[in-house]
Design a protein around this motif. Structure first.
Motif, short mmCIF file in Angstrom:
data_model
loop_
_atom_site.label_atom_id
_atom_site.label_comp_id
_atom_site.label_asym_id
_atom_site.label_seq_id
_atom_site.Cartn_x
_atom_site.Cartn_y
_atom_site.Cartn_z
N VAL A 250 0.87 -1.18 0.00
CA VAL A 250 0.00 0.00 0.00
C VAL A 250 0.90 1.23 0.00
O VAL A 250 1.71 1.41 0.92
N VAL A 251 0.77 2.06 -1.03
CA VAL A 251 1.68 3.19 -1.24
C VAL A 251 0.90 4.49 -1.15
O VAL A 251 -0.11 4.65 -1.84
N ALA A 252 1.36 5.41 -0.31
CA ALA A 252 0.76 6.75 -0.24
C ALA A 252 1.60 7.71 -1.06
O ALA A 252 2.81 7.80 -0.87
N VAL A 253 0.96 8.41 -1.97
CA VAL A 253 1.63 9.42 -2.79
C VAL A 253 1.42 10.76 -2.11
O VAL A 253 0.29 11.25 -2.00
N MET A 254 2.50 11.38 -1.63
CA MET A 254 2.39 12.60 -0.84
C MET A 254 3.31 13.67 -1.41
O MET A 254 4.22 13.38 -2.20
N GLY A 255 3.07 14.91 -1.02
CA GLY A 255 3.89 16.02 -1.49
C GLY A 255 3.14 17.33 -1.45
O GLY A 255 2.02 17.41 -0.95
N HIS A 256 3.76 18.38 -1.98
CA HIS A 256 3.20 19.72 -1.94
C HIS A 256 2.14 19.89 -3.03
O HIS A 256 2.04 19.08 -3.96
N VAL A 257 1.35 20.96 -2.89
CA VAL A 257 0.31 21.27 -3.87
C VAL A 257 0.93 21.50 -5.25
O VAL A 257 1.96 22.16 -5.39
N ASP A 258 0.30 20.93 -6.27
CA ASP A 258 0.66 21.16 -7.67
C ASP A 258 2.05 20.63 -8.02
O ASP A 258 2.70 21.14 -8.92
#
Length: 624
Positions: free
Chosen positions: A126-134
């Motif tokens: 199970v992989v969460a893709v995370m990061g800043h807006v845009d």
């Protein structure tokens, strides 16, 4: 006559006594002697119990229990609540044995212990893709699953968690969670990190490490989840992937090329560059983690998101962690329960069952559970109802529990000292997670003078009951990605209730911030213009007392505000100066060293030697 009455009473008592004596003799002849010994019982005592309930469980008269407690110095009535220790003391006093139970015992066995390694089988990561807006999180997911969700999102940003399972040509599977990047969705990102095995941190090569990027790193570290960095947009002009690698060093993210443990992959979601390398990195990390789960057991998982669908009712997006969730299972999720009527995957396909690491939407719950709540299968409706009733009771107790002991006088003094202006709001959003993020963000806006007060929030369309509540509380309704039905809309028009619709959280927060700023009292700033000394005061008929003055500093303006000082003490604030003369002419302004005449209406106590201070007042609007 009195003597006869006494004899009659005595005869009646004697007759009753004779009857009792005969009854005792009859019992003796039968060989049944009356046994006055107490029967010892096993009494179950919960956390709190009333005197009446304790008497029922002990088969003892309540009045006897009350008498016993009175001897201990406790004055109680039959419906009063006593604690466990007191109840145990009473039970022992009457010769019973006690077995203590707690309300929380109903939760025992709801979430089982870990699987045995012998029963576990490999499961997809199970992989969460995370990061800043845009920075291209959703675009990267679109490229991986060959779909186009990003274009359909309002403002080009993800506003709730999406869960998808990607099937690879090698028949391997990877489950992805797309988390929002806006600052308001911090709690949703935290949940995304906590329920996943691997975090893919997306950083734009033309932008760099931003606040939400750092926050995502902290969430992943708190959840002890390994990180894979995907440097996106490498094909854009001005992209410098090496700068990103160097920036990440400041946050202790060290690439494998520099001797660290973090895999860093350069990709372009738009042109589908480097996707195979990213998938390979994910599968390699999953192989190192050796992810396993037992599919042959009752299902357990976590609620990713929930919403209220007009046609289907409460819908919860669930990630199965272990076991197999089947159609027809009775599940408990938070304080909601129900029988699973349908299992739907991300492709809108009906499933008969869902195994470990599979995200599915389930239908059949009686409410919308909060995101992040555990979900598990239970054996029957009675067990499900028992658990949910306990959880609802705990939630109510938390909501009504006082934060601290505050006396009425303290409360009144606080209200007198600090009159806070409140903007009452009703929040309705498409999913529970968005509601949580909006309410959390609005509660942070404000200061000691103004604040937003959420009187109701929930997921689902705006209903007539929402409009009635808004009318009664004089509050506007904020709809986030939802709309009001025709009946609710007509009712709102008749009752004069304002409904505002939003699709982007930036706009919603900015508008509410602007309204709260307008509620702030403006700051009054004085600008000094000049001083004039009173040389002589004259009494003129039909005019009153007039001051002959000389401007000693700055200037004096007609229409400006003035105050009178005597020995550097303000004796009167005169308001606006309406009469200013030089010689016999009305003038608008008199500058330094010139003489003039001033009249102050009703104020007659003007003397030689007083000073007239002239100033303007400017109101400055405040913002949060």
């Amino acid at each position: 006559m009195v003597g006869d009455d006494e004899n009659a009473v005595e005869r009646m008592r004697s007759l009753a006594s004779v009857r009792r004596a005969r009854e005792r003799e009859r019992e003796k002849r039968k060989g049944h002697q009356v046994d006055n010994t107490r029967v010892s019982r096993d009494v179950i005592i919960p956390d709190v119990i009333t005197v009446q309930e304790l008497s029922n469980r002990m088969a003892v008269r309540a009045v006897d229990i009350i008498k016993m407690l009175m001897k201990q110095g406790m004055m109680l009535k039959i419906n009063d609540i006593i604690d466990t220790d007191t109840a145990e003391l009473v039970a022992h006093e009457f010769g019973h044995t006690v077995r203590r139970v707690s309300e929380s015992d109903v939760m025992e066995g709801f979430i089982d212990s870990d699987d045995h390694s012998d029963d576990a089988q490999p499961r997809p990561p199970v992989v969460a893709v995370m990061g800043h807006v845009d920075h291209g999180k959703t675009s990267l997911l679109d490229a991986l699953r060959s779909s186009d969700v990003a274009t359909g999102e309002a403002g080009g940003i993800t506003q709730h968690i999406g869960a998808y399972q990607v099937r690879l040509p090698s028949d391997e599977r990877i489950t992805f969670l797309d988390t929002p990047g806006h600052a308001a969705f911090s709690a949703m990102r935290a949940r995304g990190a906590n329920v996943t095995d691997i975090v893919v941190l997306v950083v734009a090569a033309d932008d760099g490490v931003m606040p939400q990027t750092i926050e995502a790193i902290n969430h992943a570290r708190a959840a002890k989840t390994p990180i894979i960095v995907a440097i996106n947009k490498i094909d854009k002009p001005g992209a410098k992937p090496q700068n990103i690698v160097n920036e990440l060093l400041q946050h202790e993210i060290v690439a494998e090329s520099l001797g660290g443990e973090t895999q860093i992959v350069e990709v372009s979601a738009k042109n589908r560059l480097g996707l195979d390398n990213l998938i390979e990195a994910i599968l390699l990390q999953a192989e190192v983690l050796d992810l396993r789960a037992n599919p042959d057991r009752t299902a357990e998982g976590v609620v990713i998101e929930s919403k209220l669908d007009k046609g289907r009712g409460p819908v919860a997006t669930v990630l199965v962690k272990r076991g197999t969730l089947k159609r027809g299972d009775i599940v408990v999720a938070g304080s909601s329960f129900g029988r699973v009527r349908a299992l739907i995957n991300e492709r809108d396909e009906q499933l008969a069952e869902a195994g470990p690491s599979m995200p599915v939407e389930i239908l059949g719950l009686d409410g919308t559970p909060d995101p992040g709540e555990a979900i598990a299968v239970v054996e029957n409706d009675a067990r499900a109802r028992e658990i949910t009733e306990y959880r609802q009771r705990v939630r109510r107790e938390k909501q009504i529990a006082p934060v601290g002991a505050v006396s009425l006088s303290d409360m009144m003094s606080k209200l007198a000292d600090k009159k806070v202006k409140e903007l009452q709001l009703i929040i309705k959003a498409d999913v529970q997670g968005s509601t949580e993020a909006i309410v959390g963000s609005l509660e942070k806006i404000g200061n000691e003078e103004v604040r937003a007060r959420i009187i109701h929030s929930g997921a689902g369309a705006i209903t007539e009951s929402d409009v009635q509540l808004a009318k009664g509380s004089n509050a506007p309704i904020i709809g986030f990605n939802v709309r009001a039905g025709k009946q609710a809309r007509d009712l709102a028009e008749r009752e004069g209730v304002e409904i505002r619709y939003y699709a982007i959280i930036y706009d919603l927060l900015d508008d509410i911030k602007g309204v709260l700023s307008g509620m702030l009292a403006p700051v009054q700033r004085e600008t000094f213009l000049g001083n004039a000394e009173v040389l002589e005061a004259f009494d003129i008929s039909k005019v009153g007392r007039v001051a002959g003055c000389r401007v000693t500093e700055g200037k004096v303006q007609k229409g400006a505000r003035v105050r009178i000082l005597r020995d550097n003490v303000v004796i009167q604030d005169m308001g606006v100066l309406t009469t200013l003369k030089r010689f016999k002419d009305e003038v608008n302004e008199v500058v330094v060293s010139q003489e003039c005449g001033m009249s102050f209406g009703q104020f007659q106590d003007i003397k030689a030697g007083d000073f007239i201070e002239c100033f303007t007042v400017e109101e400055i609007r405040r913002t949060l």
